[in-house]
Design a protein around this motif. Structure first.
Motif, short mmCIF file in Angstrom:
data_model
loop_
_atom_site.label_atom_id
_atom_site.label_comp_id
_atom_site.label_asym_id
_atom_site.label_seq_id
_atom_site.Cartn_x
_atom_site.Cartn_y
_atom_site.Cartn_z
N VAL A 89 0.81 -1.21 0.00
CA VAL A 89 0.00 0.00 0.00
C VAL A 89 0.85 1.27 0.00
O VAL A 89 0.35 2.37 0.15
CB VAL A 89 -0.98 -0.02 1.19
N MET A 90 2.11 1.14 -0.24
CA MET A 90 2.96 2.32 -0.28
C MET A 90 3.01 2.94 -1.67
O MET A 90 3.48 4.05 -1.84
CB MET A 90 4.37 1.99 0.22
N ARG A 91 2.49 2.25 -2.66
CA ARG A 91 2.42 2.80 -4.03
C ARG A 91 0.93 2.98 -4.33
O ARG A 91 0.23 2.04 -4.70
CB ARG A 91 3.07 1.83 -5.01
N VAL A 92 0.44 4.22 -4.12
CA VAL A 92 -0.99 4.50 -4.16
C VAL A 92 -1.28 5.63 -5.14
O VAL A 92 -0.60 6.66 -5.14
CB VAL A 92 -1.49 4.91 -2.76
N ASP A 128 -8.02 9.22 2.27
CA ASP A 128 -8.24 10.62 2.64
C ASP A 128 -6.92 11.32 2.96
O ASP A 128 -6.78 12.52 2.70
CB ASP A 128 -9.16 10.71 3.86
N GLU A 129 -5.99 10.60 3.55
CA GLU A 129 -4.70 11.14 3.96
C GLU A 129 -3.62 10.15 3.53
O GLU A 129 -3.93 8.99 3.23
CB GLU A 129 -4.65 11.31 5.49
N PRO A 130 -2.36 10.55 3.55
CA PRO A 130 -1.29 9.59 3.24
C PRO A 130 -1.31 8.41 4.22
O PRO A 130 -1.58 8.59 5.41
CB PRO A 130 -0.01 10.41 3.39
N VAL A 131 -1.03 7.23 3.71
CA VAL A 131 -1.02 6.03 4.54
C VAL A 131 0.27 5.99 5.36
O VAL A 131 1.36 6.14 4.80
CB VAL A 131 -1.13 4.75 3.67
N ARG A 132 0.12 5.82 6.65
CA ARG A 132 1.28 5.65 7.53
C ARG A 132 1.50 4.17 7.74
O ARG A 132 0.59 3.45 8.17
CB ARG A 132 1.05 6.35 8.86
N PRO A 133 2.70 3.66 7.44
CA PRO A 133 2.96 2.23 7.59
C PRO A 133 2.65 1.68 8.98
O PRO A 133 2.11 0.58 9.10
CB PRO A 133 4.45 2.10 7.26
N VAL A 187 -14.63 3.48 1.42
CA VAL A 187 -14.53 2.99 0.04
C VAL A 187 -13.95 4.16 -0.75
O VAL A 187 -14.52 5.26 -0.74
CB VAL A 187 -15.89 2.58 -0.56
N GLY A 188 -12.82 3.94 -1.38
CA GLY A 188 -12.20 5.01 -2.16
C GLY A 188 -11.58 4.48 -3.43
O GLY A 188 -10.94 3.43 -3.42
N VAL A 189 -11.79 5.21 -4.51
CA VAL A 189 -11.19 4.87 -5.81
C VAL A 189 -10.60 6.16 -6.38
O VAL A 189 -11.25 7.22 -6.35
CB VAL A 189 -12.23 4.28 -6.79
N SER A 190 -9.39 6.07 -6.88
CA SER A 190 -8.75 7.23 -7.51
C SER A 190 -9.62 7.75 -8.64
O SER A 190 -10.17 6.97 -9.43
CB SER A 190 -7.38 6.81 -8.05
N PRO A 191 -9.77 9.08 -8.76
CA PRO A 191 -10.62 9.64 -9.81
C PRO A 191 -10.30 9.12 -11.21
O PRO A 191 -11.21 8.93 -12.02
CB PRO A 191 -10.36 11.15 -9.71
N ALA A 192 -9.05 8.86 -11.49
CA ALA A 192 -8.66 8.38 -12.82
C ALA A 192 -9.19 6.97 -13.12
O ALA A 192 -9.19 6.54 -14.27
CB ALA A 192 -7.13 8.39 -12.96
N PHE A 193 -9.67 6.26 -12.08
CA PHE A 193 -10.11 4.88 -12.26
C PHE A 193 -11.59 4.68 -11.90
O PHE A 193 -12.06 3.55 -11.82
CB PHE A 193 -9.23 3.94 -11.42
N ARG A 194 -12.29 5.76 -11.70
CA ARG A 194 -13.70 5.66 -11.33
C ARG A 194 -14.56 5.29 -12.53
O ARG A 194 -14.15 5.40 -13.67
CB ARG A 194 -14.18 6.98 -10.72
N ARG A 195 -15.78 4.84 -12.22
CA ARG A 195 -16.80 4.49 -13.21
C ARG A 195 -16.39 3.29 -14.06
O ARG A 195 -16.75 3.19 -15.23
CB ARG A 195 -17.17 5.68 -14.08
N GLN A 196 -15.60 2.39 -13.45
CA GLN A 196 -15.18 1.17 -14.12
C GLN A 196 -15.56 -0.08 -13.34
O GLN A 196 -15.09 -1.17 -13.62
CB GLN A 196 -13.66 1.21 -14.34
#
Length: 141
Positions: free
Chosen positions: A16-19, A25-30, A76-85
């Motif tokens: 999950v470090m390559r997101v 909502d915020e950067p993932v802290r390991p 539930v979150g999806v990057s805007p570039a990958f939505r509606r798929q």
């Protein structure tokens, strides 16, 4: 484009470090992710495209002494570039299956009244869903 839907387990933190943008909502802290995944009853499912996390769904099991065991879908979150798929739908369906495997009889999720994409996603999962009116208060501790 091939999308892989995958459940995360303890030790999968590095995945999950390559997101992609706006998945969380915020950067993932390991350290926080490791703690989350180590907790019994905490689940995370991610959507991967060529090793890039483009979506995530997080949920927690609630066990009650007087009610059925339920799965609370927290994010539930999806990057805007990958939505509606169909990525969010696939993650949600995978989370429902995971809840059933762990004895959950119900699942619930909430969203803001003006979040039309989320509401459309949750409505699309009918006939298994019932929309209810409720007020949620968020307290900062």
């Amino acid at each position: 484009m091939t999308v892989e839907i995958r459940r995360l387990y303890p030790g999968d933190d590095a995945l999950v470090m390559r997101v992609a943008d706006d998945v969380f909502d915020e950067p993932v802290r390991p350290d926080r992710l490791a703690s989350y995944l180590a907790q019994s009853g905490h689940f995370m499912i991610v959507a991967l495209v060529e090793g890039l996390v483009v979506g995530q769904c997080a949920a927690v099991i609630h066990r009650h002494p007087d009610k059925p065991t339920e799965l609370y879908i927290d994010e539930v979150g999806v990057s805007p570039a990958f939505r509606r798929q169909g990525i969010a739908r696939k993650m949600l369906d995978a989370m429902f299956a995971l809840g059933r495997e762990h004895g959950c009889e119900e699942a619930w999720v909430g969203t803001e009244p003006d979040n039309l994409p989320a509401r459309a996603l949750y409505e699309a999962r009918k006939p298994h869903a019932e929309a209810e009116s409720f007020v949620m208060y968020v307290y900062r501790l």
